[in-house]
Structure formats: C-alpha cells, structure tokens
Design an enzyme around this catalytic site. Sequence first.
Site, mmCIF file in Angstrom:
data_model
loop_
_atom_site.group_PDB
_atom_site.id
_atom_site.type_symbol
_atom_site.label_atom_id
_atom_site.label_comp_id
_atom_site.label_asym_id
_atom_site.label_seq_id
_atom_site.Cartn_x
_atom_site.Cartn_y
_atom_site.Cartn_z
ATOM 1 N N GLY A 20 43.594 4.765 6.146
ATOM 2 C CA GLY A 20 43.485 3.317 6.200
ATOM 3 C C GLY A 20 44.841 2.680 6.068
ATOM 4 O O GLY A 20 45.874 3.317 6.333
ATOM 5 N N MET A 79 46.588 1.933 3.509
ATOM 6 C CA MET A 79 47.479 2.491 2.492
ATOM 7 C C MET A 79 48.040 3.855 2.873
ATOM 8 O O MET A 79 49.093 4.251 2.388
ATOM 9 C CB MET A 79 46.737 2.614 1.159
ATOM 10 C CG MET A 79 46.631 1.315 0.386
ATOM 11 S SD MET A 79 48.223 0.772 -0.241
ATOM 12 C CE MET A 79 48.596 2.107 -1.384
ATOM 13 N N GLY A 80 47.353 4.593 3.718
ATOM 14 C CA GLY A 80 47.817 5.921 4.080
ATOM 15 C C GLY A 80 46.666 6.847 4.399
ATOM 16 O O GLY A 80 45.604 6.417 4.839
ATOM 17 N N VAL A 134 44.271 10.427 3.215
ATOM 18 C CA VAL A 134 43.813 11.285 2.123
ATOM 19 C C VAL A 134 43.351 12.605 2.719
ATOM 20 O O VAL A 134 42.557 12.631 3.662
ATOM 21 C CB VAL A 134 42.664 10.634 1.329
ATOM 22 C CG1 VAL A 134 42.142 11.599 0.260
ATOM 23 C CG2 VAL A 134 43.131 9.352 0.665
ATOM 24 N N LYS A 148 46.893 12.166 -1.434
ATOM 25 C CA LYS A 148 47.049 10.890 -0.745
ATOM 26 C C LYS A 148 48.491 10.750 -0.292
ATOM 27 O O LYS A 148 49.419 10.780 -1.110
ATOM 28 C CB LYS A 148 46.676 9.728 -1.660
ATOM 29 C CG LYS A 148 46.726 8.376 -0.957
ATOM 30 C CD LYS A 148 46.306 7.266 -1.899
ATOM 31 C CE LYS A 148 46.225 5.937 -1.175
ATOM 32 N NZ LYS A 148 45.055 5.866 -0.295
ATOM 33 N N ASP A 201 40.755 -3.677 -8.550
ATOM 34 C CA ASP A 201 39.914 -3.635 -7.347
ATOM 35 C C ASP A 201 38.652 -2.808 -7.603
ATOM 36 O O ASP A 201 38.325 -1.894 -6.841
ATOM 37 C CB ASP A 201 40.697 -3.059 -6.165
ATOM 38 C CG ASP A 201 40.026 -3.353 -4.819
ATOM 39 O OD1 ASP A 201 39.184 -4.273 -4.768
ATOM 40 O OD2 ASP A 201 40.341 -2.664 -3.832
#
Length: 404
Positions: A20, A22-23, A25, A40, A131
């Site tokens: 996504g 952010m990066g 996994v 990650k 979050d």
Amino acid sequence: MGAQVLLADRYQLQELLGHGAMGEVWRAADEVLGRLVAVKLVRAEETTDTERFRMEAQTAGRLNHPNVVSVYDFGSHHDQLYLVMELVDGWSLAQERSMRGVLDPQEAVSIAAQMAAGLSTAHRQGVIHRDIKPANVMISTERTVKITDFGIARFTDDASSTLTATGKILGTADYLAPERALGRPALPASDVYSLGCVLYELLTGRPPFRGATSLAVVQQHVDAAATPPAQLRPEIPEPLSEYVLQLLAKDPGRRPATEHAADWLNTQQWTPPPAENDAAFIPAPPIPSSPPSPPADTRMSHSRPRDRRRLASKAALGGAAVALFAGAAVIGASLNSGDDSPSPPASPTPATVRSVPAGEAPTSPPTTASPTTAIPSPAPPSPETRGDDEDRKGKGKHGKGSGD
C-alpha cells in the site's frame, strides 16, 4: 523485489502479503533464529528521518504484551528501511466483522477488553497508536486479539499535529477522535475514543457516525451525539451501551483510561438471549471472563445531561474549527484515499444483520492453513483520510501485514 531476496543477510523473503501507500509486507524466514516473521519494507518517502524511525522502532519493540503484535528488528537494506514483526496465524477484525455482521455482546466485549489491555501497556510506555480500527486488529486462530501498527503511525505523524505537510489527516474517519479532527495532538484518550468506535461497530454492525463523505463523518465526531447502541440493538445490555458512550465522550478528559476500560470490560458477563426470541441473530458461545464485579469509577460520575449541555455550547466553535481543518485537508489531499475496513451495512437496522457464532463456519471463512498477519476484508472500502493499508492487494483472506 523478488521472492529470493535475502534481506540483511538474515531474512529470506518468501511471499508478498500485501502492499500500500506505506510499503510492502512480506512473509519471511529468519534464518538466524529459524522462525517465520513478517517483514515490512517502508517506502523511502515515508521515512525521510532515519533517526526518528530508529527511535520509534525501538519504542514499538519494547511493547511486550500478548495483545500487541511484537516488533523484533529493524534496519536498512540498500537504503530501504524495514521492520521485522511477529507473524500472526489468523485474520483481521475487519474480516471477522465483514463475514459475521454483528457479534454477540459478550464476544464483542471480550475483543474490546483485549484491545484495551494492549493499549494500556502501550500508553504506559508513552506510545499512542493513532489509528485504531478493525483492520489494525488481528484475531489469531486461538481467538487472541493482537493490535498491529504500533510505532508505524507514530513515526508517520507529527507529535504536534494530526496533519501531514500536504494537509492529509492521519487516521481513519470512522474512528477519528474529535480532538484529532480539530488538528490537536493525539492523546492516549484518542485511542480510547477509537476503541469505543470499534466496540460500537462490533455491537451494532455500523460505526457510530456515517456520512456521504469523510468530512461529513469527521464533523459528526466533533459535534454530534452517537445513538446509544441499545437503541439500535435492544439485546445490548444497558450498562454496556452506557459505557460505550463514555468511551465516546467528546471531551478527552471524560473518557475512562484504557486500564479502567480493560478492567471494566473484563468484569462484565451477560447471558445471550434465547435464539427463538431473535430469529435474525444467532448468539456465539459466551467468551470466558472474570466474575462480574464492576469496579467503582469516580471518573464516570458525570451526568449525561450535563455532557449534552456542554456539547451544545461547543457545537458552533467545533463546526468552525472543522471547517478550517477541512480547508487544509482539501488543499493537501483527498479525504477519500481508501480504507480497508468493511463498508457499513446498507440497512440502517443493524439487528437485521445475521451474526455467525464463533464456532460456526462463515460463508467464506478465513483460511488459516499457514501463519500470516491478517489483511483486511475484500469488502468495498469505506472513506479514510489516508491510504496506507497493506492489505489492498493482500493474499486471499489470510491476513494483513502487521505494522501497516
């Protein structure tokens, strides 16, 4: 990056679990300790401050609790930062909610109590999640609840604001605390509010507030009163309904601490109503809990009418603040950047949603043949103010990469 990459001469990447904003996994094998882990790989543009990343990863690594996904290691590989985390054999709470609809009150309380226990440990270490939502909560095959993403949200957020440099809100609109919607710093009480939103959704089948846009939902978090859960689903015990509203107090100082929430929820036990009295709801077996003896709470002594008067007096100010905040958000980035949480049910009557008991296989059960971290449900996305969830293109229903 290919599946044969050996990261830092130690972690053999095996399978891409999701990716996504952010990066990525990956499922990986730790060749030193001989165990499976989740790795990650963080996008370079998301971690421009390497020292801050290191400090946050160390902080997350100190959170040793059965209800928190553990962080084992961190480092840099060819100038790309990475985190190594516990690999959970299970699926996300978002998947569970999507497949089962509403949960039996006792089971929902058990899940929320475990979440509160994990958050309490983090808050004692000075870590705020920022979050909390169903997609960031794992449920193992043994029904152990584990919160993911500790440390991740922290190093992507500024300690003094809820906005990024581009004006994005960091957090998910359905679970965003009022103070964060107004651009104020996140507090431990902000996680408590988000916990209340999650529990509300487990009990009723919908978040406390819904709207056509993320901004409409955020506005309601600031100046609208949530409908008591017991009004949406009569079988919800009144004390539980009232406590959920305490978790959702607009004033952070009036919310119970996570430690109190864990204790209170753990002492509650109710008998599910007979199935013949509710054809639309099949209760799950009660989750074992401690004997019912709710502790006295002096912080809960405030009267609800007084809360309503204070809310009304702040409505105009809150609306103006959100309007200013919305301007920054619209200029910086779209509020509808995607979410991995299941969309609210189309019907406004959550009691008509059938709940599948914990012991009964749902129509599309999550696969647990191999240990993974949970990815969220493939259900249509709901509005979110940032799009950093790893599970958008995750592998099947196995789970999500911890730490997105």
